[in-house]
Design an enzyme around this catalytic site. Structure first.
Site, PDB file in Angstrom:
ATOM      1  N   VAL A  11       0.838  -1.208   0.000  1.00 21.96           N
ATOM      2  CA  VAL A  11       0.000   0.000   0.000  1.00 21.96           C
ATOM      3  C   VAL A  11       0.874   1.260   0.000  1.00 21.96           C
ATOM      4  CG1 VAL A  11      -1.753   1.309   1.290  1.00 21.96           C
ATOM      5  CG2 VAL A  11      -1.933  -1.188   1.110  1.00 21.96           C
ATOM      6  N   LYS A 187     -13.712  -4.081  10.090  1.00 25.53           N
ATOM      7  CA  LYS A 187     -14.369  -3.230   9.092  1.00 25.53           C
ATOM      8  C   LYS A 187     -15.858  -3.048   9.390  1.00 25.53           C
ATOM      9  CE  LYS A 187     -11.076  -4.602   5.507  1.00 25.53           C
ATOM     10  NZ  LYS A 187     -10.780  -5.580   4.450  1.00 25.53           N
TER      11      LYS A 187
HETATM   12  N1  HSE Z   1      -6.351  -8.210   3.538  1.00 26.95           N
HETATM   13  C1  HSE Z   1      -7.398  -7.308   3.247  1.00 26.95           C
HETATM   14  C2  HSE Z   1      -8.379  -7.976   2.294  1.00 26.95           C
HETATM   15  C3  HSE Z   1      -6.821  -6.067   2.618  1.00 26.95           C
HETATM   16  O1  HSE Z   1      -8.030  -9.022   1.744  1.00 26.95           O
HETATM   17  O2  HSE Z   1      -9.480  -7.483   2.108  1.00 26.95           O
HETATM   18  C4  HSE Z   1      -7.782  -4.931   2.483  1.00 26.95           C
HETATM   19  O3  HSE Z   1      -8.313  -4.528   3.698  1.00 26.95           O
END
Ligand code: HSE
Length: 357
Positions: A11, A187
């Site tokens: 990133v 999330k």
């Molecule tokens: N490892 C996370 C995914 C990255 O695969 O969604 C993005 O948040």
């Protein structure tokens, strides 16, 4: 304005490249490991960044909760705006970091933390200003979606699909955070807290995809259903429930067709009805896109997103998420997800929740 990027992995590198297209911002520092300092702007001591009064924005592109959380806190304390793609750190210190940003009058933005490039936080905040949102759910982990998609489509083994997802740069540094559902947990907590206007419970039922095998996928396919890992949040009156679990959804549902590393996130407003957003939820470039949009908001002085405070205090009621649950081969109609997920865990069996949007 001057920015510093914490972390130079998948990133961080994409953010660095994309920032070159933004006028009015220059990257003064990149925080890197001591043995990888091969450019003049690279430093390994974060204090150099936090104590430099000419650094305006700190961009956190590190993985995992620590030391990212401590760095975000320190940057805010030093009066820097912060943009983070790190859901683990943001979720961990959600209330505290928002409070601190508010006190310091600086921005704390984290669009890239949920759903990669998808502008889900922006839309939830925009629509939630007017409308009452009572549901947020969706495919929120690109790695898990990629694994389940490969296993289903190409009859691939779990291990093979996971290593392909890692090679593509979708997985976390420690992919257990992905496959255990922990990443989706972070999330869905962030998104539903913004949607339901409250800092929500963090100890929620979280089931990953480790016990999903090809046979199970086949069994559900023969019944016209597809298994996807879903984050789910519902609010009813003054109560809410959240969970993360493998969910069986009809083949005809839009989520069933979501391929590769893509995410699809839905929310339901009283006036808007259901809205679905779709895009790449993982990978350096899509994530960097959301990071840089946040940087531009600060740069162009969009109504600044200082720390959030919430008025509401709804009660956590896991019984709001109920339906048909599959524990191994056993089917339990009209059951509470959290009870059945616990049962599956105790018995070491697979768990699938039949999700009806
Ligand atoms: N490892 C996370 C995914 C990255 O695969 O969604 C993005 O948040």
């Amino acid at each position: 304005m001057n920015a510093a990027i914490l972390g130079y992995g998948t990133v961080g590198k994409s953010v660095f490249r994309l920032l070159e297209r933004v006028e009015g911002i220059s990257v003064r520092y990149v925080l890197e490991l001591p043995d990888r300092l091969n450019e003049s702007y690279m430093v390994s001591d974060p204090e150099v960044i936090f104590t430099d009064k000419d650094v305006d924005i700190v961009i956190d592109a590190l993985p995992g909760t620590h030391p990212s959380y401590e760095y975000i806190k320190r940057a805010l304390e030093c009066g820097k705006h912060v943009v983070s793609s790190n859901k683990a750190a943001i979720c961990f210190g959600f209330e505290e970091l928002n409070k601190l940003a508010g006190e310091k009058g600086v921005s704390l933005l984290y669009e890239a933390s949920c759903g990669g490039t998808i502008p889900i936080i922006e839309e939830i905040l925009r629509i939630g200003k007017l409308d009452a949102i009572d549901k947020v759910y969706g495919i929120l982990n690109g790695t898990c979606n990629y694994i389940l998609w490969q296993m289903d489509k190409n009859s691939m083994d779990y291990g093979e699909a996971l290593s392909l997802a890692q090679k593509a740069g979708y997985a976390e540094a420690d992919p257990r955070a992905d496959v255990s559902g922990f990443d989706v947990r972070n999330k869905i907590i962030i998104l539903s807290s913004l949607a339901f206007d409250s800092f929500l419970e963090q100890d929620i039922p979280t089931v990953g995809i480790e016990r999903i095998d090809k046979d199970l996928l086949c069994r559900f396919r023969s019944e016209g259903k597809v298994i996807k890992l879903l984050g789910m949040a519902v609010c009813s009156g003054s109560s809410y429930a959240l969970a993360v679990a493998p969910a069986a959804i009809p083949e005809t549902a839009l989520e069933a067709g979501v391929p590769e590393n893509f995410n699809m996130i839905s929310f339901n407003g009283e006036y808007s009805g259901e809205i679905k957003l779709y895009g790449q939820g993982a990978g350096g470039d899509p994530t960097a896109d959301a990071v840089v949009r946040d940087v531009e908001k600060i740069l162009y002085k969009d109504p600044a997103e200082y720390g959030r405070t919430f008025e509401k205090k709804p009660g956590y009621d896991p019984a709001l998420l109920r339906g048909t649950c599959h524990v191994g081969d056993q089917i339990y109609p009209d059951s509470v997800l959290s009870d059945m997920a616990l049962k599956a865990e105790k018995e070491g069996k697979s768990f699938v929740f039949e999700f009806n949007a």
